[in-house]
Design a protein around this motif. Structure first.
Motif, PDB file in Angstrom:
ATOM      1  N   ARG A 142       0.835  -1.207   0.000  1.00 44.66           N
ATOM      2  CA  ARG A 142       0.000   0.000   0.000  1.00 44.66           C
ATOM      3  C   ARG A 142       0.867   1.253   0.000  1.00 44.66           C
ATOM      4  O   ARG A 142       0.588   2.219  -0.714  1.00 44.66           O
ATOM      5  CB  ARG A 142      -0.920  -0.002   1.228  1.00 44.66           C
ATOM      6  CG  ARG A 142      -1.880   1.184   1.280  1.00 44.66           C
ATOM      7  CD  ARG A 142      -2.920   0.996   2.370  1.00 44.66           C
ATOM      8  NE  ARG A 142      -3.754  -0.142   2.061  1.00 44.66           N
ATOM      9  CZ  ARG A 142      -4.085  -1.098   2.943  1.00 44.66           C
ATOM     10  NH1 ARG A 142      -3.646  -1.033   4.180  1.00 44.66           N
ATOM     11  NH2 ARG A 142      -4.842  -2.104   2.589  1.00 44.66           N
ATOM     12  N   TYR A 143       1.932   1.238   0.789  1.00 37.67           N
ATOM     13  CA  TYR A 143       2.831   2.388   0.834  1.00 37.67           C
ATOM     14  C   TYR A 143       3.453   2.632  -0.542  1.00 37.67           C
ATOM     15  O   TYR A 143       3.505   3.771  -1.025  1.00 37.67           O
ATOM     16  CB  TYR A 143       3.939   2.155   1.869  1.00 37.67           C
ATOM     17  CG  TYR A 143       4.991   3.242   1.899  1.00 37.67           C
ATOM     18  CD1 TYR A 143       4.689   4.519   2.372  1.00 37.67           C
ATOM     19  CD2 TYR A 143       6.281   3.003   1.439  1.00 37.67           C
ATOM     20  CE1 TYR A 143       5.641   5.525   2.388  1.00 37.67           C
ATOM     21  CE2 TYR A 143       7.238   4.003   1.456  1.00 37.67           C
ATOM     22  CZ  TYR A 143       6.913   5.264   1.931  1.00 37.67           C
ATOM     23  OH  TYR A 143       7.857   6.263   1.948  1.00 37.67           O
ATOM     24  N   PHE A 144       3.899   1.556  -1.182  1.00 38.13           N
ATOM     25  CA  PHE A 144       4.532   1.723  -2.490  1.00 38.13           C
ATOM     26  C   PHE A 144       3.537   2.252  -3.517  1.00 38.13           C
ATOM     27  O   PHE A 144       3.882   3.099  -4.351  1.00 38.13           O
ATOM     28  CB  PHE A 144       5.135   0.401  -2.964  1.00 38.13           C
ATOM     29  CG  PHE A 144       5.855   0.530  -4.273  1.00 38.13           C
ATOM     30  CD1 PHE A 144       6.981   1.329  -4.391  1.00 38.13           C
ATOM     31  CD2 PHE A 144       5.381  -0.113  -5.408  1.00 38.13           C
ATOM     32  CE1 PHE A 144       7.643   1.473  -5.603  1.00 38.13           C
ATOM     33  CE2 PHE A 144       6.025   0.023  -6.630  1.00 38.13           C
ATOM     34  CZ  PHE A 144       7.158   0.813  -6.723  1.00 38.13           C
ATOM     35  N   GLU A 145       2.311   1.783  -3.458  1.00 39.01           N
ATOM     36  CA  GLU A 145       1.283   2.279  -4.385  1.00 39.01           C
ATOM     37  C   GLU A 145       1.078   3.784  -4.206  1.00 39.01           C
ATOM     38  O   GLU A 145       0.921   4.528  -5.187  1.00 39.01           O
ATOM     39  CB  GLU A 145      -0.037   1.537  -4.146  1.00 39.01           C
ATOM     40  CG  GLU A 145      -0.023   0.103  -4.659  1.00 39.01           C
ATOM     41  CD  GLU A 145      -1.253  -0.685  -4.259  1.00 39.01           C
ATOM     42  OE1 GLU A 145      -1.972  -0.228  -3.327  1.00 39.01           O
ATOM     43  OE2 GLU A 145      -1.499  -1.744  -4.852  1.00 39.01           O
ATOM     44  N   LEU A 146       1.103   4.241  -2.959  1.00 40.11           N
ATOM     45  CA  LEU A 146       0.944   5.675  -2.686  1.00 40.11           C
ATOM     46  C   LEU A 146       2.165   6.459  -3.176  1.00 40.11           C
ATOM     47  O   LEU A 146       2.030   7.580  -3.678  1.00 40.11           O
ATOM     48  CB  LEU A 146       0.719   5.904  -1.192  1.00 40.11           C
ATOM     49  CG  LEU A 146      -0.629   5.423  -0.641  1.00 40.11           C
ATOM     50  CD1 LEU A 146      -0.652   5.501   0.883  1.00 40.11           C
ATOM     51  CD2 LEU A 146      -1.783   6.247  -1.215  1.00 40.11           C
ATOM     52  N   VAL A 147       3.354   5.870  -3.031  1.00 36.36           N
ATOM     53  CA  VAL A 147       4.575   6.529  -3.526  1.00 36.36           C
ATOM     54  C   VAL A 147       4.512   6.672  -5.044  1.00 36.36           C
ATOM     55  O   VAL A 147       4.848   7.729  -5.598  1.00 36.36           O
ATOM     56  CB  VAL A 147       5.834   5.733  -3.103  1.00 36.36           C
ATOM     57  CG1 VAL A 147       7.069   6.236  -3.854  1.00 36.36           C
ATOM     58  CG2 VAL A 147       6.057   5.863  -1.602  1.00 36.36           C
ATOM     59  N   VAL A 148       4.078   5.605  -5.728  1.00 37.89           N
ATOM     60  CA  VAL A 148       3.956   5.656  -7.190  1.00 37.89           C
ATOM     61  C   VAL A 148       2.982   6.755  -7.597  1.00 37.89           C
ATOM     62  O   VAL A 148       3.270   7.569  -8.491  1.00 37.89           O
ATOM     63  CB  VAL A 148       3.490   4.294  -7.750  1.00 37.89           C
ATOM     64  CG1 VAL A 148       3.155   4.414  -9.237  1.00 37.89           C
ATOM     65  CG2 VAL A 148       4.564   3.233  -7.543  1.00 37.89           C
TER      66      VAL A 148
END
Length: 436
Positions: A142-148
């Motif tokens: 989820r964190y990586f999706e938000l970073v993207v």
């Protein structure tokens, strides 16, 4: 006389204050035990008054106030209480799994639609910086999706760096579970697992499978933006500033390799700098690939041996051997993958590579449709083995593909063979399998 009076007064106050403290402490312990009992018996509403007392009067008594309090907030839908619990735990027990607590708090907010993406991102960002390895697997993705979403256009390097840290954390967890499986799977096959070990094996498989799904999700997201056309200008621009930075070089070389950008001259430049900066087995292995591409087969073989001999971790030795296998085909590729399995018997990706070699040879390893489709049975067996010993390797999609191509009941009947009978696959595969 005055001195004696002051002394007596001081003693009285000391005794009185400590008496109050002892009474308060006793009251805290009573409330805590009642609270624990109610939560254990799932009497969440009954537990709330004592929880409120503990949060107000004895917030540092035990971390279990917050652990059990999460269950109360979750089961009563009290979002305000949840906020107090998560923030209270971080205040009074800041060193007790802070990354996981931040992640759980963000997950609670996300699940209950309590915050904006920016608010949730802020909490997950703290968790990630405290240690991605200690975050829950869903929160890493989820964190990586938000970073993207936040940086893919304005700062793609931020996305790449976050991906690298996330994947490295996931891989570290997967390696830990692989070591546990290496001990437990042989015991399962021998029928010597006790009840405690069975639970450990099941937990390792479940968690490994979840991590594999997260790794697949991370790869899916990064593939949208990590193209050679985008990577090469970024790494060309930043090379001078990072040509002695081993971590940056390792990540750059690995990403170029994984995206198939080895043909660009920058790849050789990065690989050479990586080897110079780190003198590591991983770096020498990349250099071996460059030497082979340039036609220096002997130099490549010597460099691979140097890399392999330098590495001491059996799991990493297996990874090096599989990378070598992936540059080969047919029986040579299988032999190298089998060597990788000697160092890590639970290396699912090695089994999957063998399965892929079988699948690629399906049309040339049979004289009719039935025989060609039986090659998929051999591939399926390897993929099933991969899933069993290494649930995090992502075998599911391979199993689905191979299973869809094995001989149908109609084809088996037309061939005039019995289901369950043995069938020998020819050509270089040379393996005996069961007819479905």
């Amino acid at each position: 006389m005055k001195k004696i009076t002051y002394l007596l007064t001081g003693v009285f106050l000391f005794v009185a204050v400590n008496g109050v403290k002892a009474q308060a402490s006793q009251e805290c312990n009573i409330k805590y035990n009642l609270f624990k009992g109610d939560v254990t018996n799932k009497k969440y509403d009954a537990a709330k008054p004592n929880l409120e007392y503990l949060l107000t009067n004895c917030p540092s008594l035990s971390v279990n106030i917050y652990k059990l309090g999460e269950r109360i907030a979750e089961n009563t839908g009290d979002h305000g209480l949840a906020k107090r619990i998560y923030e209270g735990r971080l205040t009074h027990f800041p060193k007790k799994s802070p990354a996981r607590v931040h992640g759980d708090y963000a997950n609670y907010m996300y699940k209950n639609k309590l915050g904006t993406n920016d608010e949730i991102f802020g909490i997950l960002d703290k968790a990630f910086k405290l240690g991605a390895k200690n975050m829950g697997v869903k929160n890493i993705l989820r964190y990586f999706e938000l970073v993207v979403e936040k940086y893919k256009d304005s700062d793609p390097q931020k996305v790449f760096d976050t991906y690298d840290e996330a994947v490295e954390s996931v891989q570290e967890k997967l390696d830990d579970y692989s070591k546990r499986l290496a001990v437990l799977v042989p015991k399962e096959e021998a029928g010597t697992l006790d009840s405690k070990e069975k639970k450990k094996l099941n937990a390792a498989r479940v968690n490994s499978s979840s991590l594999g799904q997260v790794e697949g999700g991370l790869d899916s997201k990064i593939s949208e933006i990590a193209t050679c056309e985008r990577l090469i200008p970024i790494y060309t621009r930043d090379f001078e500033a990072n040509k002695t930075n081993g971590i940056w070089l390792r990540r750059a070389v690995s990403r170029m390799y994984n995206k198939g950008c080895q043909e660009d001259p920058l790849f050789e430049k990065l690989a050479s700098a990586y080897a110079d900066a780190t003198q590591s087995a991983d770096a020498f292995n990349f250099v071996a690939g460059v030497l082979e591409k340039n036609g220096d087969k002997k130099g490549a073989a010597d460099m691979r041996k140097k890399a392999f001999d330098l590495e001491t971790d059996p799991i990493k030795k297996a990874q090096l051997k599989l990378r070598e296998a992936q540059g080969a085909r047919g029986s040579r590729g299988r032999a190298l993958a089998l060597e990788a399995l000697k160092y890590n018997p639970n290396y699912g990706k090695a089994y999957l590579y063998i399965a892929s070699l079988y699948q690629k040879s399906a049309n040339s390893c049979g004289s009719d449709v039935f025989e060609k489709r039986m090659v998929y049975v051999a591939a399926l067996n390897k993929a099933l083995k991969a899933q069993r010993v290494d649930p995090g390797c992502g075998a599911g999609r391979y199993i689905k593909s191979y299973r869809a191509n094995i001989p149908s009941k109609k084809l088996i009947f037309q061939k005039g063979v019995a289901s369950g009978s043995s069938h020998r696959i020819g050509c270089w595969i040379g393996e005996t399998v069961r007819v479905p």
